[in-house]
Design a protein around this motif. Sequence first.
Motif, PDB file in Angstrom:
ATOM      1  N   ASP A 174       0.832  -1.210   0.000  1.00  0.00           N
ATOM      2  CA  ASP A 174       0.000   0.000   0.000  1.00  0.00           C
ATOM      3  C   ASP A 174       0.866   1.259   0.000  1.00  0.00           C
ATOM      4  O   ASP A 174       0.521   2.266  -0.628  1.00  0.00           O
ATOM      5  CB  ASP A 174      -0.914   0.005   1.224  1.00  0.00           C
ATOM      6  N   THR A 175       1.992   1.203   0.705  1.00  0.00           N
ATOM      7  CA  THR A 175       2.893   2.351   0.725  1.00  0.00           C
ATOM      8  C   THR A 175       3.490   2.610  -0.654  1.00  0.00           C
ATOM      9  O   THR A 175       3.654   3.771  -1.075  1.00  0.00           O
ATOM     10  CB  THR A 175       4.029   2.100   1.740  1.00  0.00           C
ATOM     11  N   LEU A 176       3.797   1.535  -1.374  1.00  0.00           N
ATOM     12  CA  LEU A 176       4.348   1.694  -2.717  1.00  0.00           C
ATOM     13  C   LEU A 176       3.367   2.398  -3.642  1.00  0.00           C
ATOM     14  O   LEU A 176       3.739   3.303  -4.404  1.00  0.00           O
ATOM     15  CB  LEU A 176       4.705   0.325  -3.304  1.00  0.00           C
ATOM     16  N   PHE A 177       2.109   2.007  -3.587  1.00  0.00           N
ATOM     17  CA  PHE A 177       1.112   2.498  -4.541  1.00  0.00           C
ATOM     18  C   PHE A 177       0.286   3.662  -4.007  1.00  0.00           C
ATOM     19  O   PHE A 177      -0.744   3.994  -4.568  1.00  0.00           O
ATOM     20  CB  PHE A 177       0.181   1.357  -4.964  1.00  0.00           C
ATOM     21  N   ARG A 178       0.741   4.280  -2.931  1.00  0.00           N
ATOM     22  CA  ARG A 178       0.046   5.445  -2.409  1.00  0.00           C
ATOM     23  C   ARG A 178       0.218   6.604  -3.411  1.00  0.00           C
ATOM     24  O   ARG A 178       1.348   6.994  -3.715  1.00  0.00           O
ATOM     25  CB  ARG A 178       0.620   5.811  -1.049  1.00  0.00           C
ATOM     26  N   ALA A 225       5.445   4.220 -10.590  1.00  0.00           N
ATOM     27  CA  ALA A 225       5.255   5.469 -11.338  1.00  0.00           C
ATOM     28  C   ALA A 225       3.977   5.429 -12.162  1.00  0.00           C
ATOM     29  O   ALA A 225       3.241   6.421 -12.249  1.00  0.00           O
ATOM     30  CB  ALA A 225       6.470   5.716 -12.235  1.00  0.00           C
ATOM     31  N   SER A 226       3.688   4.276 -12.766  1.00  0.00           N
ATOM     32  CA  SER A 226       2.504   4.164 -13.619  1.00  0.00           C
ATOM     33  C   SER A 226       1.212   4.148 -12.818  1.00  0.00           C
ATOM     34  O   SER A 226       0.162   4.527 -13.332  1.00  0.00           O
ATOM     35  CB  SER A 226       2.600   2.892 -14.466  1.00  0.00           C
ATOM     36  N   ARG A 227       1.280   3.714 -11.544  1.00  0.00           N
ATOM     37  CA  ARG A 227       0.054   3.600 -10.748  1.00  0.00           C
ATOM     38  C   ARG A 227      -0.187   4.789  -9.827  1.00  0.00           C
ATOM     39  O   ARG A 227      -1.288   4.948  -9.308  1.00  0.00           O
ATOM     40  CB  ARG A 227       0.095   2.336  -9.885  1.00  0.00           C
ATOM     41  N   THR A 228       0.825   5.607  -9.587  1.00  0.00           N
ATOM     42  CA  THR A 228       0.676   6.683  -8.594  1.00  0.00           C
ATOM     43  C   THR A 228       0.776   8.086  -9.182  1.00  0.00           C
ATOM     44  O   THR A 228       0.440   9.053  -8.498  1.00  0.00           O
ATOM     45  CB  THR A 228       1.761   6.554  -7.509  1.00  0.00           C
TER      46      THR A 228
END
Length: 303
Positions: A174-178, A225-228
């Motif tokens: 979750d921290t990665l994709f925040r 990068a692509s998701r956030t």
Amino acid sequence: MNSAVTEVELSGKKESSSSAVSWGPIIAGAFAASTLTVILMLIGSGLGLTLVSPWTGASASATTFAVSAAAWLVVVQWLSAGLGGYLTGRLRTKWVGIHDDEVYFRDTAHGFLAWAVATLLVAGVFGSALSATVGAGVQAASNVAAGAAVGASSAATNAAGGATDNNSMGYFVDTLFRPADTGTVAATGQNDAAATAQATRILVASAAKGEVSADDKAYLAKLVASRTGLSEADAAKRVDTVLAAVDDAKNKAKAAADTARKASATFALAGAVSMIVGAFIASVAAALGGKQRDEDEALFVRG
């Protein structure tokens, strides 16, 4: 034990056919010692000597707890052994026609046997209850020391065994994709199951191996990068931050496990030493009790 003494001829010498062991006083002393042990252990729990607070920072460390619990165990062992041994010596019947040295030896042996029976009784009958009392404190200390590191440690263990636990790495994923902007959550689709599952597998596998390959790190940066909506440079920094947090959690889990191991070793060694000294105290107390019993009877007879 109290039966009349009959004598038989053995090699031209007279020897008593009655046993030199008086089991009645031994069992009585053992029961007294066991009961006092349980009472003192409950008192120790009430005073907080064998329990710790479940709140972080509200109680002593695992090592300090083990030392205090071991010290209380020494007190319990010595007091209960002394009481059991003394009662064993006072309650036995007078041995007639026996040399003083033999009487001293028998009393000492009776005290040791009372201690041994009490130890087996506590370990067999009351062992589960006492283990729960002391073990609850040890477990609480370990949990407090481990804290949030348990999740990372279990994830690494599961990965090493071929299993994948998505919940263990959920916080780090979750921290990665925040998202950089909370208003872009719907646009970026950062809750996409495939992306989070893929990142979870990478983190778990890396935790099991102890390192993250350059290709996995670069791929994670592009995925983040692509998701956030972050730039690739910022995404790479976020990946490094999360990986450092995972390593820190693993190190905390290892340190907590090592602290718990050392505390358990300290407690076990102190317990073994206290039991050895307890056996000595029970033997001496029985000899003292037997001597007083014979002296009191002699004074009564003369009176």
